[in-house]
Motif scaffolding. Structure first.
Motif, mmCIF file in Angstrom:
data_model
loop_
_atom_site.group_PDB
_atom_site.id
_atom_site.type_symbol
_atom_site.label_atom_id
_atom_site.label_comp_id
_atom_site.label_asym_id
_atom_site.label_seq_id
_atom_site.Cartn_x
_atom_site.Cartn_y
_atom_site.Cartn_z
ATOM 1 N N ARG A 243 -6.692 -3.971 12.505
ATOM 2 C CA ARG A 243 -5.249 -3.799 12.421
ATOM 3 C C ARG A 243 -4.810 -3.889 10.960
ATOM 4 N N PRO A 244 -3.694 -3.261 10.627
ATOM 5 C CA PRO A 244 -3.235 -3.327 9.229
ATOM 6 C C PRO A 244 -2.898 -4.756 8.822
ATOM 7 N N ASP A 245 -3.339 -5.127 7.639
ATOM 8 C CA ASP A 245 -2.997 -6.454 7.111
ATOM 9 C C ASP A 245 -1.558 -6.476 6.622
ATOM 10 N N TYR A 246 -1.093 -5.338 6.143
ATOM 11 C CA TYR A 246 0.287 -5.248 5.677
ATOM 12 C C TYR A 246 0.746 -3.795 5.706
ATOM 13 N N VAL A 247 2.043 -3.631 5.942
ATOM 14 C CA VAL A 247 2.682 -2.322 5.859
ATOM 15 C C VAL A 247 3.701 -2.362 4.728
ATOM 16 N N VAL A 248 3.698 -1.347 3.892
ATOM 17 C CA VAL A 248 4.658 -1.236 2.793
ATOM 18 C C VAL A 248 5.699 -0.188 3.172
ATOM 19 N N ASP A 249 6.952 -0.597 3.202
ATOM 20 C CA ASP A 249 8.057 0.329 3.464
ATOM 21 C C ASP A 249 8.638 0.782 2.138
ATOM 22 N N ALA A 250 8.353 2.032 1.782
ATOM 23 C CA ALA A 250 8.910 2.622 0.554
ATOM 24 C C ALA A 250 9.735 3.856 0.908
ATOM 25 N N ILE A 251 10.374 3.828 2.091
ATOM 26 C CA ILE A 251 11.202 4.944 2.544
ATOM 27 C C ILE A 251 12.577 4.839 1.906
ATOM 28 N N ASP A 252 13.169 5.976 1.545
ATOM 29 C CA ASP A 252 14.504 5.933 0.937
ATOM 30 C C ASP A 252 15.588 6.398 1.900
ATOM 31 N N ASN A 253 15.251 6.598 3.166
ATOM 32 C CA ASN A 253 16.238 6.936 4.184
ATOM 33 C C ASN A 253 16.526 5.712 5.031
ATOM 34 N N ILE A 254 17.793 5.320 5.139
ATOM 35 C CA ILE A 254 18.145 4.046 5.760
ATOM 36 C C ILE A 254 17.746 3.988 7.230
ATOM 37 N N ASP A 255 18.062 5.040 7.991
ATOM 38 C CA ASP A 255 17.766 5.008 9.425
ATOM 39 C C ASP A 255 16.266 4.895 9.674
ATOM 40 N N SER A 256 15.462 5.655 8.939
ATOM 41 C CA SER A 256 14.006 5.574 9.096
ATOM 42 C C SER A 256 13.491 4.211 8.651
#
Length: 532
Positions: A243-256
């Motif tokens: 399983r992933p140890d960490y997820v990085v959220d670098a999305i620039d769309n607020i809803d996503s």
């Protein structure tokens, strides 16, 4: 006109009519003779037969062509890293396949061997020796075996990925639907002019493989969506993979962004989110904290508010900037007037709900955000000692404000001649936190002071204060969240006396700026109420 003048014309018309009728009869007779002719009948039969045969032949060819087309389509493999679609020219022809540079060919071949284990571990240890010395061997081994997912490969995501790969993370999954653009080269970590028009996920992998050939990559050129979450954020490999140890959220769309954070929080997946780097210029104003503690960041505030409405109020670490906008500083650029005249503005964006306006970005800031995110992930995965700003720790304050609101409603009911004993109010401590922190930004609407805060009704009800007693054994106030405003305790006491217990409207007691502020906050709350 006299009768003698018209008679010649009448005679002439009669003669013409007789001649026309005779010609019609002759033509009809000719058609009848031809139709009764044996030769004509044979010719007609041959013509009909020929059309029928041609139709059968054409129909058979069409069916065979469709079967062949379906078989051809079925033989085309799905798009993946081995089979990639190429753009066509303006004339519908295939673009010439560029020949890979010798260096790129050697790098790809080396990466292929390294990922199969054909690479000297001593070389890896030497390349990563500084990181290993810093973390110590046990922590470094944890990092080497880790699996990280990066969602969004723009300025922040590309720099974060580069740092993670160069630091020793061995399994990285990249998720982004977009392609490299010319305007993104001012902030992208590894893209070159040659990469413009290519998928960002493939660009990052291609440019980092020569640096860290042993890293295993999974490149998913698609949009993050919650209904794809199990596959996009699933384990590495089939079956019970890692399983992933960490997820990085670098999305620039607020809803996503909100959907991704909600999914990770719900499914127990560790995630860190990067807030807005656009319009920022002060590196010293960047912090890492729980989302409940993030302040002065519009993207963070909007994300935090939507997450709270979804039941997530804390537990999501974020990287954000406290830098305030001001005169002379960059702002979100408006769309030209001619674009509005063309129709719906959202049709200008790459995908529905994705921003269409230009966000000014100083190229250094996304890089700093990306490296801070990567630094946080590395420390978290390895267990290296570090501190993260926690929540605001204002639970006691919220309890106090809720108690004061309860007391206010009981006093108002008593003054209206109703029994306040056992009165309940339809407001929770979470509602109080939401109103204080999100709607009113932790400040009084009257003075802007952030201390000794209280919630009070803004207006006196038109039909008076009434206790709802429709159910036996239950009494509750009809106050609603949109009725409340934030003031200091001293201001709330004056407001209760002058407005709530008299006939004075707020517009008389307060300046127009205060009234307009309350109006803006209440409209804002009404807009967000639909998400609750």
């Amino acid at each position: 006109m006299s009768e003698c003048e018209t008679s010649p014309r009448v005679a002439s018309n009669g003669q013409n009519h007789t001649t026309s009728r005779r010609k019609t009869n002759e033509m009809s007779s000719w058609f009848e003779r031809q139709l009764s002719s044996h030769q004509v009948q044979l010719a007609a039969t041959a013509l009909v037969s020929g059309i029928t045969v041609a139709g059968l032949i054409y129909g058979g060819q069409t069916i065979r062509r469709k079967v062949a087309t379906d078989q051809l389509k079925a033989s085309i493999p799905p798009l993946d890293e081995e089979h990639q679609a190429q753009r066509l020219t303006d004339f519908g022809a295939a673009l010439p396949v560029p020949s890979a540079a010798k260096e790129d060919e050697r790098a790809a071949a080396l990466a292929g061997r390294a990922q199969q284990g054909d690479y000297d571990d001593a070389l890896i240890d030497e390349q990563l020796t500084r990181t290993a010395s810093f973390l110590t061997k046990p922590r470094f081994q944890i990092l080497r075996s880790s699996f990280v997912i990066v969602v969004g490969l723009g300025g922040v995501g590309s720099h974060c990925t580069s740092a993670l790969a160069r630091s020793g993370v061995s399994h990285i999954r990249l998720i982004d639907f977009d392609q490299v653009t010319l305007s993104s080269l001012n902030r992208h970590a590894v893209a070159t002019l040659a990469d413009v028009g290519t998928p960002k996920v493939q660009c990052v992998r291609k440019r980092l493989e020569p640096v860290v050939p042993w890293v295993h990559w999974q490149c998913l050129n698609e949009v993050w969506r919650a209904d794809k979450g199990q596959r996009l954020l699933g384990a590495w490999g089939s079956g019970n993979g890692r399983r992933p140890d960490y997820v990085v959220d670098a999305i620039d769309n607020i809803d996503s962004k909100v959907e991704l954070l909600k999914y990770c929080h719900k499914n127990g997946i560790k995630v860190v989110s990067s807030m807005g780097a656009g319009c920022k210029s002060d590196p010293t104003s960047i912090f890492v904290a729980d989302i409940s503690a993030s302040i002065e960041d519009p993207l963070s505030r909007t994300t935090r508010r939507k997450l709270k409405l979804a039941g997530v109020s804390k537990g999501v670490p974020v990287v954000y900037s406290t830098e305030k906008p001001g005169p002379g500083k960059a702002q979100l650029l408006p769309l030209p007037e001619e674009e509005f005249l063309k129709g719906k503005v959202d049709e200008l964006s790459v995908l529905p709900d994705f921003r269409a306006r230009i966000l000014p970005v100083l190229g250094t800031m996304p890089a700093i955000f990306g490296y801070i995110v990567a630094n946080f992930v590395i420390l978290e995965i390895t267990g290296y000692p570090h501190e993260v700003g926690s929540g605001k720790g204002r639970e006691k304050l919220y309890d106090s404000i809720l108690s004061s609101l309860q007391g206010l409603e009981e006093r108002l009911a008593r003054d209206a001649g109703q029994d306040p004993l056992g009165l309940k109010i339809p407001v929770t401590k979470e509602d109080v936190a939401y109103l204080i922190e999100e709607t009113f930004r932790g400040k009084s609407v009257v003075s802007g002071l952030p201390t000794r805060l209280a919630l009070t009704r803004w207006r006196k009800p038109k039909d008076g204060y009434k206790v709802d007693q429709r159910w036996d054994g239950q009494k509750f106030s009809r106050v609603q969240l949109q009725d409340l405003v934030c003031m200091t305790k001293e201001e709330a006491a004056t407001h209760e006396k002058e407005v709530l217990k008299s006939e004075m409207p707020p517009e008389v007691l307060y300046d127009v700026d205060v009234v307009q502020m309350v109006d803006r906050r209440q409209r804002e709350e009404q807009e967000y109420r639909r998400y609750r």
